[in-house]
Write an enzyme that holds these catalytic residues in place. Structure first.
Site, PDB file in Angstrom:
ATOM      1  N   ILE A 154       0.829  -1.217   0.000  1.00  0.00           N
ATOM      2  CA  ILE A 154       0.000   0.000   0.000  1.00  0.00           C
ATOM      3  C   ILE A 154       0.857   1.258   0.000  1.00  0.00           C
ATOM      4  O   ILE A 154       0.404   2.333  -0.385  1.00  0.00           O
ATOM      5  CB  ILE A 154      -0.938  -0.017   1.233  1.00  0.00           C
ATOM      6  N   LYS A 155       2.120   1.139   0.405  1.00  0.00           N
ATOM      7  CA  LYS A 155       2.981   2.317   0.565  1.00  0.00           C
ATOM      8  C   LYS A 155       3.340   2.964  -0.783  1.00  0.00           C
ATOM      9  O   LYS A 155       3.799   4.110  -0.801  1.00  0.00           O
ATOM     10  CB  LYS A 155       4.275   1.933   1.295  1.00  0.00           C
ATOM     11  N   ASP A 156       3.127   2.239  -1.892  1.00  0.00           N
ATOM     12  CA  ASP A 156       3.371   2.853  -3.206  1.00  0.00           C
ATOM     13  C   ASP A 156       2.547   4.121  -3.369  1.00  0.00           C
ATOM     14  O   ASP A 156       2.994   5.102  -3.960  1.00  0.00           O
ATOM     15  CB  ASP A 156       2.974   1.884  -4.334  1.00  0.00           C
TER      16      ASP A 156
END
Length: 453
Positions: free
Chosen positions: A42-44
């Site tokens: 999700i950090k993208d």
């Protein structure tokens, strides 16, 4: 249709119903599978948002260096974006993080500096402090500071929240998220509560972290802080991205429950995810009495299981921490099935001839060698034969001259698979210290005997 670069594929991740692992939990439980992002987490989403905001404000200039403290996933998103946009990356991380995460960052050309976990955030050795020092020292550099950079939360307000609202057709009643920087839960939760103020936002915390007590009492309790194994959630400080007004409650999950639940998600749902997903499902199950059959619950699955192969997905790692008690034979159970015989050792100063006589009289093929009571090596029939063929005069020499490296030591909880892999041409046995501190030896014969017995 095609995309112009890999960054355009971020987002629009699927929502998948969980069918087995949440049996007994009321409601429809849906997992937001963030592993389908190109950096597998999700950090993208927020990595690209932080970079784009910094470019607009002039903080990040062409050819600059991005410096960040990261547990791995944010670093992956930043590194990926840096390649497309022409920046260099230096990341600091902790020695708690899995080797796979560090290797993945290096694979993207980033420089990674590993710092100790068990120090205060303000300690000059901490990964926060080291990244701040590097930002001051490296010319044309920029530190995103994912903890306090509100572009983190904003990315989820703009993307993750609207996606979940549309995918559930506005029927979502609960959002469950493991909380680390706080960006995911705060941004997504803010958007969803604007759409429907009755939606409950549940944060998953870990023991050793300050979030739960702070939410409930307003007290930042340093005595609550201690090292923990769970990755990606919990903190020992209060990031600006954690919006406590948006989060309705925090639930703590133990390291053991989080680790075992992570494995269960793969085994029961066929979804290969990381440690924070295990914690989130563990927390949801603990809170199941607060749910009703008509509820629609969305759980964020943050990252991919491939980053935890040496940890949650490694049975020996789990056994060493006492997390896994299964039927598989271990060093302890092999010893229990073995005849209780005294281990034969020889002092390093004994002669080669004495070693030959001991091997013959005891009818054994290898002997651990000791020095001042400590095992320092081993001697085997084959070692003696090779040495004497080369130099027959060695019979009177001390065995320290021809001994080889000691047998590998294993833990009582080491699995039969690991023990078998350690027994090979070089090592015909392993050593283990029993509960009384006595050294025991396990040979291939002992393993066969334990299996057949």
């Amino acid at each position: 249709m095609w995309y112009n670069n890999i960054l355009e594929t971020i987002g629009n991740t699927p929502l998948v119903k969980l069918n087995t692992i949440t049996k007994g939990v009321p409601g429809t439980i849906l997992a937001k599978i963030e592993t389908t992002n190109p950096g597998n987490s999700i950090k993208d989403r927020m990595a690209v948002k932080m970079i784009e905001d910094a470019e607009k404000s002039g903080k990040l200039k062409p050819g600059g260096t991005i410096i960040e403290g990261t547990s791995g996933n944010t670093g992956m998103g930043l590194a990926m974006a840096a390649i497309i946009k022409g920046y260099k990356c230096i990341f600091t991380t902790t020695d708690k993080q899995s080797k796979e995460k560090v290797d993945a960052l290096r694979a993207f050309g980033a420089e990674v500096i590993v710092c100790p976990t068990n120090v205060e955030p303000e300690d000059p050795r901490s990964y926060y402090s080291v990244s701040s020092r590097l930002e001051r020292e490296v010319p044309n550099s920029w530190k995103p500071n994912q903890y306090d950079n509100l572009a983190n939360s904003q990315a989820h307000y703009e993307q993750t929240g609207p996606e979940i609202w549309e995918q559930t057709e506005g029927k979502i009643t609960h959002l469950v998220v493991g909380v680390g920087t706080g960006g995911t839960i705060s941004g997504t939760g803010k958007y969803l509560k604007e759409k429907n103020p009755n939606i409950k936002i549940w944060g998953i915390d870990t023991y050793g972290s300050v979030f739960k007590k702070y939410k409930e009492t307003g007290i930042f309790d340093k005595d609550e802080i201690y090292p923990y194994i769970t990755e990606g959630i919990g903190e020992d400080f209060l990031p600006a991205n954690v919006n406590f007004d948006v989060i309705d409650l925090f639930e703590k999950v133990t390291d053991k429950d989080a680790a075992l639940m992570t494995r269960d998600i793969a085994r029961k749902e066929g979804i290969f995810v990381g440690n924070s997903a295990g914690a989130a499902i563990g927390g949801l199950i603990q809170l199941k009495d607060q749910l009703k059959p008509e509820d629609v619950v969305v759980v964020i699955f943050h990252d991919h299981g491939s980053r935890y192969m040496g940890k949650m997905y490694n049975e020996d790692w789990l056994r060493e921490r006492g997390f896994l008690q299964d039927e598989k034979l271990t060093a302890k159970s092999i010893l229990a099935k073995k005849e209780n015989t005294e281990i034969v050792t020889l002092d390093a100063q004994k002669s080669v001839l004495e070693a030959i006589n001991t091997i013959k009289s005891m009818n054994i093929s290898q002997i651990p060698v000791t020095q001042q009571g400590m095992i320092v090596g081993k001697i085997a029939e084959s070692d003696i034969l090779s040495a004497l063929l080369e130099n027959p005069g060695l019979k009177s020499a001390p065995i320290s001259e021809i001994m080889t490296a000691t047998f590998p030591f294993v833990d009582l909880n080491t699995s039969i698979d690991k023990i078998s892999s350690l027994i090979n041409k070089e090592n015909s046995a392993v050593l283990v210290e029993d509960e009384t501190g006595k050294i025991e030896i396990i040979t291939q014969y002992d393993i066969i005997n334990a299996i057949s017995g």
